[in-house]
Design a protein around this motif. Sequence first.
Motif, mmCIF file in Angstrom:
data_model
loop_
_atom_site.group_PDB
_atom_site.id
_atom_site.type_symbol
_atom_site.label_atom_id
_atom_site.label_comp_id
_atom_site.label_asym_id
_atom_site.label_seq_id
_atom_site.Cartn_x
_atom_site.Cartn_y
_atom_site.Cartn_z
ATOM 1 N N TYR A 55 32.877 82.819 9.958
ATOM 2 C CA TYR A 55 34.170 83.469 10.203
ATOM 3 C C TYR A 55 34.151 84.281 11.492
ATOM 4 N N LYS A 56 33.078 84.167 12.250
ATOM 5 C CA LYS A 56 32.902 84.951 13.459
ATOM 6 C C LYS A 56 33.464 84.183 14.644
ATOM 7 N N ALA A 57 34.248 84.865 15.469
ATOM 8 C CA ALA A 57 34.926 84.203 16.586
ATOM 9 C C ALA A 57 33.945 83.526 17.535
ATOM 10 N N VAL A 58 32.774 84.125 17.737
ATOM 11 C CA VAL A 58 31.810 83.534 18.658
ATOM 12 C C VAL A 58 31.316 82.183 18.141
ATOM 13 N N TRP A 59 31.114 82.062 16.843
ATOM 14 C CA TRP A 59 30.670 80.790 16.268
ATOM 15 C C TRP A 59 31.826 79.792 16.203
ATOM 16 N N GLU A 60 33.015 80.259 15.862
ATOM 17 C CA GLU A 60 34.184 79.363 15.853
ATOM 18 C C GLU A 60 34.420 78.780 17.238
ATOM 19 N N THR A 61 34.321 79.624 18.262
ATOM 20 C CA THR A 61 34.530 79.157 19.636
ATOM 21 C C THR A 61 33.433 78.196 20.060
ATOM 22 N N ALA A 62 32.199 78.498 19.708
ATOM 23 C CA ALA A 62 31.089 77.592 20.032
ATOM 24 C C ALA A 62 31.320 76.217 19.428
ATOM 25 N N LYS A 63 31.752 76.189 18.180
ATOM 26 C CA LYS A 63 32.003 74.912 17.516
ATOM 27 C C LYS A 63 33.111 74.136 18.216
ATOM 28 N N GLU A 64 34.199 74.826 18.561
ATOM 29 C CA GLU A 64 35.321 74.169 19.238
ATOM 30 C C GLU A 64 34.906 73.614 20.607
ATOM 31 N N LEU A 65 34.168 74.419 21.383
ATOM 32 C CA LEU A 65 33.763 73.992 22.723
ATOM 33 C C LEU A 65 32.766 72.846 22.678
ATOM 34 N N PHE B 200 34.171 88.754 22.837
ATOM 35 C CA PHE B 200 34.931 88.795 21.586
ATOM 36 C C PHE B 200 35.063 90.212 21.041
ATOM 37 N N SER B 201 35.031 91.186 21.935
ATOM 38 C CA SER B 201 35.120 92.577 21.494
ATOM 39 C C SER B 201 36.430 92.875 20.770
ATOM 40 N N GLN B 202 37.487 92.137 21.104
ATOM 41 C CA GLN B 202 38.787 92.358 20.476
ATOM 42 C C GLN B 202 39.055 91.432 19.297
ATOM 43 N N ALA B 203 38.089 90.568 19.000
ATOM 44 C CA ALA B 203 38.278 89.626 17.896
ATOM 45 C C ALA B 203 38.189 90.346 16.554
ATOM 46 N N GLN B 204 38.744 89.722 15.543
ATOM 47 C CA GLN B 204 38.684 90.313 14.207
ATOM 48 C C GLN B 204 37.245 90.332 13.704
ATOM 49 N N ASP B 205 36.874 91.425 13.052
ATOM 50 C CA ASP B 205 35.560 91.535 12.440
ATOM 51 C C ASP B 205 35.360 90.400 11.436
ATOM 52 N N ALA B 206 34.177 89.755 11.477
ATOM 53 C CA ALA B 206 33.931 88.580 10.640
ATOM 54 C C ALA B 206 33.959 88.920 9.157
ATOM 55 N N GLN C 104 36.421 87.104 6.566
ATOM 56 C CA GLN C 104 35.959 86.467 5.335
ATOM 57 C C GLN C 104 36.658 87.066 4.116
ATOM 58 N N ALA C 105 36.879 88.377 4.124
ATOM 59 C CA ALA C 105 37.591 89.011 3.016
ATOM 60 C C ALA C 105 39.008 88.455 2.883
ATOM 61 N N HIS C 106 39.712 88.293 4.016
ATOM 62 C CA HIS C 106 41.043 87.688 3.986
ATOM 63 C C HIS C 106 40.988 86.286 3.384
ATOM 64 N N ALA C 107 40.021 85.483 3.843
ATOM 65 C CA ALA C 107 39.910 84.108 3.345
ATOM 66 C C ALA C 107 39.608 84.090 1.853
ATOM 67 N N PHE C 108 38.769 85.009 1.407
ATOM 68 C CA PHE C 108 38.438 85.069 -0.018
ATOM 69 C C PHE C 108 39.657 85.449 -0.844
ATOM 70 N N ILE C 109 40.426 86.418 -0.376
ATOM 71 C CA ILE C 109 41.632 86.826 -1.098
ATOM 72 C C ILE C 109 42.623 85.668 -1.175
ATOM 73 N N ASP C 110 42.836 84.978 -0.045
ATOM 74 C CA ASP C 110 43.729 83.818 -0.047
ATOM 75 C C ASP C 110 43.271 82.785 -1.068
ATOM 76 N N SER C 111 41.974 82.505 -1.076
ATOM 77 C CA SER C 111 41.438 81.473 -1.959
ATOM 78 C C SER C 111 41.419 81.919 -3.413
ATOM 79 N N ALA C 112 41.227 83.213 -3.646
ATOM 80 C CA ALA C 112 41.235 83.706 -5.022
ATOM 81 C C ALA C 112 42.584 83.490 -5.681
#
Length: 339
Positions: free
Chosen positions: A127-137, A278-284, A288-296
């Motif tokens: 859920y970390k922007a740095v890993w999401e961006t790495a995957k996309e690139l 990614f200093s301004q990116a959302q905290d991972a 993850q908490a948002h994603a868990f709530i959505d999925s719950a």
Amino acid sequence: MSGMLRLAIIGAGFMARRRARAFVATGRAHIVGIAARRLSSAKTIGAELGCPHCFDDYRRLLDCKPDAVLIEVPHLVQDELVLWALGQGLPTLIGGPLSVSVQGGEKILGAARHAGVLLECGFEARYKAVWETAKELLHAGRIGQPIAVQSIALWNGKSESWYYDQAASGGMPLTHMSYAFINPLRWIFGEPLRVSAFANRIKQTAADYVREETCVANLLFPQQVMCSMLAGYVKSGSGDAWGLTIVGTEGTMELQPTEMENGSLRIACGEKAETFEFSQAQDAFIAQAHAFIDSAWTNAHCRNGPEDCLRDLQVAIAISVSAREGRSIELFQDFRPFS
């Protein structure tokens, strides 16, 4: 369903606080109860989070009528708590890996399927922007075809911590290497095909301490992507000891994901280089908490479901087996780990 999630917490350590605060920060969750082995510990974190309902018996959490539960405890006692939560039909976020053993992981996977409720493991890297961006690139071909990965993840472990206890933690490869960086690399490159590893125990050598204090693991991913990982509980000095480099046919990608912060990424292709901050990116943890709530509420899948995280467990155990037995292991074919 929708609205505020009534969340119960089992555990009162540093990571229980980190994840609990992330849930509160979403503005979509309310901490309704906290349980810990020591009632005083539960009350301390309860005071910090404004939760008066604290117990030394996790079963009392049912009195608080939670919608879901966060379990953040030493890995050895984790399985019992997860199976209890699933048996109560509670969507569950495990702060650690799925289990301390493959057999335990398979039992938990079966219980989650039988209960038909959400189970997510706490690998927040996905859920970390740095890993999401790495995957996309990488998938966009920004450095051509990936060839090799080299990573380092050294942490100054404390011998008095349960992380250093082989039985309580399940071992360094499971507790540490799975986070840094088996789980996010599997997300990007797919399931590793083969593993070989070497390990030693030099700084802390008591019999009950982790057997693989420091480990080098070599993984072969699909498309012949080679990966060499150095990880362990010995970190000397202040030098950089948490990052990875991905070599491609047309360039190089360097990730500094950091342990708790947002990190950065750099791509170099020939004479050109580009840095992503990614200093301004959302905290991972919040993401993850948002994603868990959505999925719950919808019973949808998160990024670290039990089927997927059973593979993290299998890879980590295979690394330990390879290091102890001095052999290369073919993964997900005829390998059946001993623990």
